[in-house]
Motif scaffolding. Structure first.
Motif, mmCIF file in Angstrom:
data_model
loop_
_atom_site.group_PDB
_atom_site.id
_atom_site.type_symbol
_atom_site.label_atom_id
_atom_site.label_comp_id
_atom_site.label_asym_id
_atom_site.label_seq_id
_atom_site.Cartn_x
_atom_site.Cartn_y
_atom_site.Cartn_z
ATOM 1 N N UNK A 89 0.817 -1.232 0.000
ATOM 2 C CA UNK A 89 0.000 0.000 0.000
ATOM 3 C C UNK A 89 0.841 1.268 0.000
ATOM 4 N N UNK A 90 1.726 1.343 1.022
ATOM 5 C CA UNK A 90 2.439 2.629 1.165
ATOM 6 C C UNK A 90 3.954 2.511 1.129
ATOM 7 N N UNK A 91 4.472 1.301 1.162
ATOM 8 C CA UNK A 91 5.903 1.077 1.349
ATOM 9 C C UNK A 91 6.794 1.822 0.359
ATOM 10 N N UNK A 92 6.352 1.828 -0.905
ATOM 11 C CA UNK A 92 7.207 2.394 -1.940
ATOM 12 C C UNK A 92 7.458 3.908 -1.729
ATOM 13 N N UNK A 93 6.458 4.527 -1.083
ATOM 14 C CA UNK A 93 6.585 5.972 -0.909
ATOM 15 C C UNK A 93 7.226 6.358 0.418
ATOM 16 N N UNK A 94 7.249 5.453 1.382
ATOM 17 C CA UNK A 94 7.805 5.783 2.707
ATOM 18 C C UNK A 94 9.061 4.942 2.957
ATOM 19 N N UNK A 95 10.230 5.522 2.765
ATOM 20 C CA UNK A 95 11.467 4.743 2.913
ATOM 21 C C UNK A 95 11.653 4.162 4.315
#
Ligand code: ADP
Length: 457
Positions: free
Chosen positions: A258-264
């Motif tokens: 869901x969000x991993x790619x955007x939140x390092x």
């Protein structure tokens, strides 16, 4: 042929054989006794007649004399050396047709003529004219024959009287023996068909082999049932244990999706968590495989192992990894145990790993030698184990503090594996522990013979 028929046939044939031997012996002895008596009597009579004939002298007197003796006798005749009858006295003319035979010897025998037994005696005698002749005396043995026939009937009836109850007893015995076996077969078939454990219904307790067979079968069923239940429990526990890391992995993977790619920062945390859970799962599956391996005993490479050297080596690299103090204290420079080196090392690692995990202070390994055994104790001064948990710590997946165990990476399988290793070595694993003071795990193994130890050292 069923066992029942075999037992039945064997017992009946055996009995018939024994009866035949006994009956034949009785019959033969009786026959010998009776004919022997008859021949003795004939001998007395023949000798008496021969004596009287010798005294009478003339042939005319002889004919009269023989007639006088004829009463209990069938035929008396005097036979010359050419086997011709000189004088014949007989009750029945048929007897006269019997072929006369001269005999220079005194003989008495039983002969059968026209189905009737006769005792025939021959006595050499000197006639009035000085010539040597043979006196032949023949007497019937029909009364002996009749007695023998009666005896035969008595023996046959007696045999039947014995045979019939034995025949029935044989059938009952065969049934008695075969019935429990049949019941065992029925139960086995039922188990095979339904795939369920079932026990035999046993009659009242007895000491016979059939009861023992049934009892052993039931005990075997108990063991199988217990193993099966343990197996099921193991599968349940294992699935449960695997569920937790899988849920964690799934959770982090979902988050990543869901969000991993955007939140390092989330990416790093997720990868770290997934990695550590994967490592845990790998350890867990490796341990489960080890416990499930049935060839543990068969593949042991038993030899004399220097326990001191093994402890020194193992503690050296563990000391480095955990950065914690491990001291090895031994009674002598080398102590040899009869063991499989790699398994012994694995056992030591499990105990040291626990000691290092549950204690912050220095760990001690004590090695001692007894008469036939070698003992190795791993002693820590850590958290200790509560008394009520001590009996369970060797059970699979058992952990004293479930929450903390997850943090330490514990699977709850280490001590079960340790116990299994000790068991296949015919050794013992004991534990002493006090909460807050520390724990002592002691492994006792058989000692290796000196010479053997020397060879391998
Ligand atoms: P784990 O992988 O969780 O350590 P083990 O089978 O090795 O599994 O141990 C079972 C439980 O026994 C552990 O969870 C722990 O609570 C307890 N235990 C084992 N060794 C020690 C020790 N040296 N000190 C305190 N507790 C221990």
């Amino acid at each position: 042929m069923t066992i029942r028929s075999k037992i039945h046939l064997f017992s009946t044939v055996w009995l018939v054989l024994v009866l035949c031997i006994i009956n034949t012996s009785i019959y033969w002895l009786f026959y010998k006794q009776m004919t022997g008596l008859e021949l003795e009597r004939l001998q007395l009579q023949s000798e008496k007649i021969a004596q009287r004939l010798h005294e009478a002298g003339s042939q005319a007197d002889a004919t009269e004399l023989l007639q006088a003796y004829l009463a209990p006798i069938e035929m008396i005749r005097i036979v010359n050396q050419q086997s011709h009858p000189v004088v014949t006295a007989t009750k029945d003319v048929d007897y006269a047709s019997w072929r006369p035979v001269y005999s220079a010897q005194e003989t008495y025998q039983v002969v059968e003529k026209a189905g009737v037994l006769h005792a025939v005696g021959q006595v050499p005698m000197i006639a009035g004219d000085g010539s040597i002749m043979s006196l032949e005396v023949t007497t019937g043995l029909s009364h002996v024959q009749e007695t023998m026939q009666t005896l035969l009937i008595v023996l046959l009836v007696a045999s039947l009287v014995v045979l019939l109850p034995s025949f029935l007893a044989g059938r009952m015995l065969a049934k008695l023996i075969v019935e429990p076996i049949r019941s065992l077969i029925r139960t086995m078939e039922e188990i095979q068909k339904k795939g369920q454990f079932k026990k035999l219904e046993l009659p009242v307790k007895s000491n016979d082999e059939l009861y023992q067979m049934g009892d052993t079968f039931n005990k075997m069923m108990d063991i199988l049932q217990l193993h099966f239940a343990k197996q099921q429990q193991f599968v349940l526990d294992a699935s449960h244990e695997l569920k937790t890391p899988l849920t964690v992995i799934e959770g982090y993977a979902t988050m990543l999706k869901r969000w991993g790619m955007n939140k390092p920062e989330l990416l790093e945390e997720s990868v770290e968590a997934i990695y550590s859970e994967a490592v845990r799962m790998k350890k867990l599956t490796r341990q489960m495989l080890m416990l499930a391996n049935p060839d543990e005993e068969a593949n042991l490479d038993m030899r004399a192992v220097d326990v001191v050297e093994l402890c020194e080596e193992t503690s050296k690299w563990m000391r480095r990894t955990y950065e914690q103090e491990i001291r090895v204290e031994a009674q002598s420079a080398a102590v040899y145990a009869l063991a499989d080196e790699s398994r012994l090392k694995q056992l030591l690692v499990i105990l040291l790993d626990n000691a290092l995990t549950y204690s912050q202070k220095a760990i001690r390994i004590e090695i001692a030698e007894q008469r036939d055994t070698v003992s190795l104790s791993v002693i820590d001064q850590g958290v200790g184990i509560p008394e009520e948990d001590l009996v369970h710590i060797f059970d699979r997946f058992y952990r004293v503090d479930k929450a903390r165990a997850r943090d330490t990476g514990g699977t709850g399988l280490g001590l079960s594996i340790a116990k299994r290793i000790v068991d296949v070595h015919n050794g013992r694993l004991d534990v002493q522990s006090e909460v807050g003071a520390g724990s002592r795990f002691t492994v006792t193994l058989p000692k290796a013979a000196r010479e053997k130890a020397g060879e391998n050292a």
